[in-house]
Scaffold this motif. Structure first.
Motif, short mmCIF file in Angstrom:
data_model
loop_
_atom_site.label_atom_id
_atom_site.label_comp_id
_atom_site.label_asym_id
_atom_site.label_seq_id
_atom_site.Cartn_x
_atom_site.Cartn_y
_atom_site.Cartn_z
N ILE A 199 0.84 -1.21 0.00
CA ILE A 199 0.00 0.00 0.00
C ILE A 199 0.87 1.25 0.00
CG2 ILE A 199 -1.61 1.36 1.40
CD1 ILE A 199 -2.92 -1.33 2.21
N LEU A 200 1.92 1.26 0.82
CA LEU A 200 2.83 2.41 0.85
C LEU A 200 3.51 2.62 -0.50
CD1 LEU A 200 4.55 2.21 4.35
CD2 LEU A 200 3.02 3.98 3.52
N ILE A 201 3.93 1.54 -1.13
CA ILE A 201 4.60 1.65 -2.42
C ILE A 201 3.64 2.26 -3.45
CG2 ILE A 201 5.52 0.33 -4.36
CD1 ILE A 201 6.77 -1.57 -2.26
N PHE A 202 2.44 1.73 -3.53
CA PHE A 202 1.50 2.20 -4.55
C PHE A 202 0.93 3.59 -4.28
CE2 PHE A 202 1.08 -2.44 -5.45
CZ PHE A 202 1.64 -2.38 -6.71
N LEU A 203 0.86 3.99 -3.02
CA LEU A 203 0.32 5.30 -2.69
C LEU A 203 1.39 6.36 -2.43
CD1 LEU A 203 -2.70 4.39 -0.36
CD2 LEU A 203 -2.72 4.97 -2.79
N SER A 204 2.66 6.01 -2.61
CA SER A 204 3.73 6.95 -2.29
C SER A 204 3.64 8.23 -3.13
CB SER A 204 5.10 6.29 -2.48
OG SER A 204 5.30 5.90 -3.81
N THR A 205 3.26 8.12 -4.40
CA THR A 205 3.15 9.31 -5.24
C THR A 205 2.04 10.23 -4.74
OG1 THR A 205 3.92 8.02 -7.12
CG2 THR A 205 2.86 10.11 -7.60
N SER A 206 0.90 9.66 -4.42
CA SER A 206 -0.22 10.48 -3.91
C SER A 206 0.14 11.14 -2.59
CB SER A 206 -1.46 9.61 -3.73
OG SER A 206 -1.85 9.05 -4.94
N ILE A 207 0.80 10.39 -1.72
CA ILE A 207 1.19 10.95 -0.42
C ILE A 207 2.20 12.07 -0.61
CG2 ILE A 207 2.34 10.43 1.76
CD1 ILE A 207 1.20 7.56 1.50
N GLY A 208 3.18 11.87 -1.50
CA GLY A 208 4.18 12.90 -1.76
C GLY A 208 3.58 14.17 -2.32
N LEU A 209 2.66 14.02 -3.28
CA LEU A 209 2.00 15.19 -3.85
C LEU A 209 1.16 15.92 -2.80
CD1 LEU A 209 0.93 13.78 -7.32
CD2 LEU A 209 2.69 15.51 -6.87
N LYS A 210 0.48 15.17 -1.95
CA LYS A 210 -0.32 15.79 -0.88
C LYS A 210 0.57 16.56 0.09
CE LYS A 210 -3.95 16.10 2.00
NZ LYS A 210 -3.81 17.42 2.58
N MET A 211 1.72 15.99 0.41
CA MET A 211 2.64 16.68 1.32
C MET A 211 3.23 17.93 0.67
SD MET A 211 4.47 13.52 3.25
CE MET A 211 4.55 14.03 4.95
N GLY A 212 3.46 17.88 -0.65
CA GLY A 212 3.91 19.06 -1.36
C GLY A 212 2.85 20.15 -1.36
N TYR A 213 1.62 19.76 -1.59
CA TYR A 213 0.51 20.72 -1.55
C TYR A 213 0.38 21.34 -0.16
CZ TYR A 213 -4.22 22.60 -1.71
OH TYR A 213 -5.31 23.43 -1.61
N ASP A 214 0.49 20.50 0.87
CA ASP A 214 0.42 21.01 2.25
C ASP A 214 1.56 21.98 2.54
OD1 ASP A 214 -1.85 19.51 2.67
OD2 ASP A 214 -0.80 17.90 3.75
N ALA A 215 2.75 21.73 1.98
CA ALA A 215 3.88 22.64 2.18
C ALA A 215 3.62 23.99 1.51
CB ALA A 215 5.16 22.02 1.63
N ILE A 216 3.00 23.96 0.34
CA ILE A 216 2.64 25.23 -0.33
C ILE A 216 1.65 26.01 0.52
CG2 ILE A 216 1.38 26.21 -2.28
CD1 ILE A 216 2.65 24.09 -4.04
N ALA B 217 1.20 25.80 3.73
CA ALA B 217 1.84 26.24 4.97
C ALA B 217 2.72 27.46 4.76
CB ALA B 217 2.66 25.10 5.57
N SER B 218 3.23 27.64 3.54
CA SER B 218 4.10 28.79 3.29
C SER B 218 3.32 30.00 2.76
CB SER B 218 5.20 28.40 2.30
OG SER B 218 4.66 28.14 1.03
N GLY B 219 2.03 29.96 2.84
CA GLY B 219 1.23 31.11 2.45
C GLY B 219 0.69 31.05 1.04
N GLY B 220 0.79 29.93 0.38
CA GLY B 220 0.22 29.79 -0.95
C GLY B 220 1.21 29.92 -2.08
N GLY B 221 2.46 30.15 -1.79
CA GLY B 221 3.46 30.28 -2.84
C GLY B 221 4.78 29.65 -2.41
N MET B 222 5.50 29.12 -3.41
CA MET B 222 6.77 28.47 -3.11
C MET B 222 7.54 28.35 -4.42
SD MET B 222 7.26 24.64 -1.54
CE MET B 222 6.81 25.07 0.11
#
Length: 90
Positions: free
Chosen positions: A22-39, A41-46
């Motif tokens: 499950i982790l292998i197959f969902l790693s891309t979705s999790i990574g993209l979600k964490m990238g979106y959350d980082a954007i 958290a930084s005020g909408g821009g990065m």
């Protein structure tokens, strides 16, 4: 008693293998979600390079973790299954 322990061990290894897959197959979705959350958290821009680094590192980390879980689970299933087979055979 010994067979109950082996069956319990086999169940744990199967669960570990499934979690890893499950982790292998969902790693891309999790990574993209964490990238979106980082954007967010930084005020909408990065910077794009920062975003790509965050996404790529998270994807790699989750994929590596999934590989470790599935490898240990798969190897454990083989070992537990073989030991259970040998005990039933006797």
């Amino acid at each position: 008693m010994k067979n109950k322990f082996l069956i319990g061990s086999l169940k744990c290894m199967v669960i570990s293998f499934i979690i890893g897959m499950i982790l292998i197959f969902l790693s891309t979705s999790i990574g993209l979600k964490m990238g979106y959350d980082a954007i967010q958290a930084s005020g909408g821009g990065m910077e794009t390079s920062q975003y790509e680094m965050i996404v790529k590192s998270n994807i790699d980390n989750f994929r590596t973790g999934g590989f470790v879980f599935s490898f240990i689970g798969g190897l454990g299933m083989l070992m537990s299954g073989y030991t259970l087979y040998k005990n039933i055979e006797e």
